[in-house]
Design a protein around this motif. Structure first.
Motif, mmCIF file in Angstrom:
data_model
loop_
_atom_site.group_PDB
_atom_site.id
_atom_site.type_symbol
_atom_site.label_atom_id
_atom_site.label_comp_id
_atom_site.label_asym_id
_atom_site.label_seq_id
_atom_site.Cartn_x
_atom_site.Cartn_y
_atom_site.Cartn_z
ATOM 1 N N GLN A 135 0.825 -1.199 0.000
ATOM 2 C CA GLN A 135 0.000 0.000 0.000
ATOM 3 C C GLN A 135 0.860 1.250 0.000
ATOM 4 N N HIS A 139 0.260 3.357 -3.147
ATOM 5 C CA HIS A 139 -0.621 4.482 -2.851
ATOM 6 C C HIS A 139 0.153 5.777 -2.655
ATOM 7 N N GLU A 158 -6.387 -2.926 -13.394
ATOM 8 C CA GLU A 158 -7.213 -3.104 -12.197
ATOM 9 C C GLU A 158 -8.337 -4.109 -12.443
ATOM 10 N N ALA A 161 -6.817 -7.580 -12.461
ATOM 11 C CA ALA A 161 -6.400 -8.030 -11.132
ATOM 12 C C ALA A 161 -7.507 -8.783 -10.407
ATOM 13 N N ARG A 162 -8.752 -8.512 -10.761
ATOM 14 C CA ARG A 162 -9.855 -9.171 -10.068
ATOM 15 C C ARG A 162 -9.867 -10.678 -10.300
ATOM 16 N N TYR A 184 1.750 -4.425 -9.334
ATOM 17 C CA TYR A 184 0.501 -3.697 -9.106
ATOM 18 C C TYR A 184 -0.696 -4.624 -9.318
ATOM 19 N N LEU A 188 -3.415 -5.944 -6.267
ATOM 20 C CA LEU A 188 -4.862 -5.759 -6.312
ATOM 21 C C LEU A 188 -5.626 -7.072 -6.461
ATOM 22 N N SER A 189 -4.911 -8.185 -6.611
ATOM 23 C CA SER A 189 -5.565 -9.466 -6.896
ATOM 24 C C SER A 189 -5.890 -10.239 -5.614
ATOM 25 N N SER A 192 -2.878 -11.448 -3.346
ATOM 26 C CA SER A 192 -1.944 -10.458 -2.801
ATOM 27 C C SER A 192 -1.354 -10.837 -1.450
#
Length: 456
Positions: A135, A139, A158, A161-162, A184, A188-189, A192
């Motif tokens: 993060q 971020h 993004e 990543a799901r 990255y 987001l996966s 993680s």
């Protein structure tokens, strides 16, 4: 790592004995005599583990357990119960207790259960720490961008990543940040919480590649470790394996990588036991893999399997809006590292930074900023500070043929060596073999020094 343990028991002698024993083992211990007092301490102190007596005056152990699990479902609670109440203890475990101890119990039994419970807590904290690092990385600047091209690219990343299994092929020139984009996607996966393992296919000798990727069994080849060795596929179990420079994969290994992708299984070198591979593969290349397929250097079936979704990272010259934000980000980072105070970039310097083509992309930009912050002084980055981009040094550096001059205040030799390495890599656009030749050392010697100085 010190842990905090809450002991809830109405027997003073046992309660005090547990406190002494657990503190001797290095833990912080707080105690309560009743369930009501225990819950108040639980809310205020947020312990890592609870030792809970089943029989308590007023609110009993089951009620306390129910309240605790309502606040924190993950915390290990060890229920202590008198002989003959095992059925009640089993009932408590169904309510979420970690385990139980039957009184009277030996200290060894207590220590074993507490260790098991805290091992779970330690793992959870390590996972939380890892996620916090990601993060902080992503971020607070890990994917700095201002251009629409990068915004569109990251939106697609993004969405990808799901899925926890979709294979991704990342294309881009050297230094564009392909590994960072792969990280990255991993961050987001759903994977993680598990490892992200990178492997540079071009940096591993061809005759060692399969053992590096799949591991090997004892005695698989001369020089093999006695106990064998796990490979990158095994190390990335449940996580993500990043195959950088995938175009350099030896033909002999390509069919085995394809097997991992299609069958989710592999064999260690020298082994007969089939191993399962629960891993997502993200690959990256700066080559045109379609051309490599036509040349016979890359299997078409593996290419099509890797190329489920393709992401192309544009070079900096195609997204100039990102150059100055990246420059300032790296300036802030190296200001902190080198204890410098550059707070602005002059208008003339900005114009030169934007007009330069940055053939080495973000890696070259990063190295340039590091050089400036390390070698220059002041609070503003000026045009003269970046004259080296034109192949000029403004008279600040001597050529390799000139006599070395040490200033009166002295030098830090390691800083000088690091600077020459960064400059060689920048001149050769990140090509380590050519940079090593320029420095007059072997590639392995260059890799050693890069690791020593944290150069990537």
């Amino acid at each position: 790592m010190q842990f905090k343990i809450l002991v809830i028991d109405d027997e003073p002698i046992l309660r005090d004995s547990l406190k002494v024993a657990l503190e001797t083992s290095g833990h912080a211990v707080i105690t309560a005599r009743t369930g009501e007092e225990g819950l108040e301490l639980f809310r205020r102190e947020s312990p890592d583990l609870v030792l809970l007596d089943h029989w308590l005056p007023g609110m009993n152990g089951d009620e306390v357990l129910r309240y605790i699990k309502g606040i924190d479902e993950e915390i290990p609670v060890i229920v202590m119960t008198a002989q003959g109440s095992i059925e009640l203890a089993v009932s408590s475990m169904k309510m979420g207790a970690f385990d139980f101890l039957v009184k009277p119990f030996e200290l060894d039994q207590l220590e074993t259960l507490v260790k098991r419970g805290l091992d779970r807590v330690r793992l959870k904290k390590e996972v939380e720490w890892l996620r916090a690092q990601y993060q902080a990385k992503f971020h607070r600047g890990g994917m700095i961008h201002a251009s629409q091209k990068m915004k569109d690219l990251l939106k697609i990343a993004e969405k990808l990543a799901r899925s926890s299994d979709t294979t991704v092929l990342i294309e881009g020139e050297t230094g564009t940040g392909k590994e960072l984009l792969a990280e990255y996607i991993h961050f987001l996966s759903p994977r993680s919480s598990f490892p992200f393992i990178p492997l540079n296919c071009g940096a591993v000798p061809r005759d060692l590649f399969e053992s590096e990727l799949f591991g090997y069994e004892k005695g698989a080849f001369t020089g093999a470790l006695e106990k064998g060795k796990a490979g990158k596929v095994e190390a990335s179990e449940k996580g993500t394996l990043f195959l950088d420079e995938v175009g350099e994969l030896p033909i002999s290994a390509q069919v085995k990588v394809l097997r991992v992708l299609e069958e989710k299984e592999y064999f260690r070198v020298g082994g007969n036991e089939k191993k399962k591979a629960d891993v997502r593969i993200v690959a990256a290349t700066n080559k045109n893999l379609e051309s490599e397929v036509k040349k016979g250097n890359f299997r078409d079936d593996l290419y099509f399997r890797l190329n489920v979704v393709k992401l192309r990272i544009p070079p900096l010259r195609e997204r100039k809006e990102d150059i100055l934000p990246l420059f300032r980000f790296f300036a802030d980072r190296f200001n902190e590292q080198f204890k410098k105070g550059f707070v602005q970039v002059s208008k003339e310097a900005e114009e030169r930074i934007l007009s330069y083509p940055w053939p080495g992309n973000i890696r070259e930009l990063r190295n340039a900023v590091e050089r400036i912050i390390l070698l220059e002084r002041g609070d503003a980055i000026l045009k003269k500070h970046i004259s080296f981009l034109d192949g000029k040094d403004g008279g600040q550096q001597e050529t390799s043929q000139a006599k070395a001059v040490i200033p009166p205040q002295g030098i830090v030799l390691e800083d000088v060596e690091k600077e020459y390495i960064l400059e060689a890599l920048s001149m050769k656009k990140g090509n380590k073999i050519q940079a090593a030749k320029l420095l007059g050392i072997s590639r392995s010697a260059l890799l050693y020094r890069m690791a020593k100085y944290g150069i990537k």
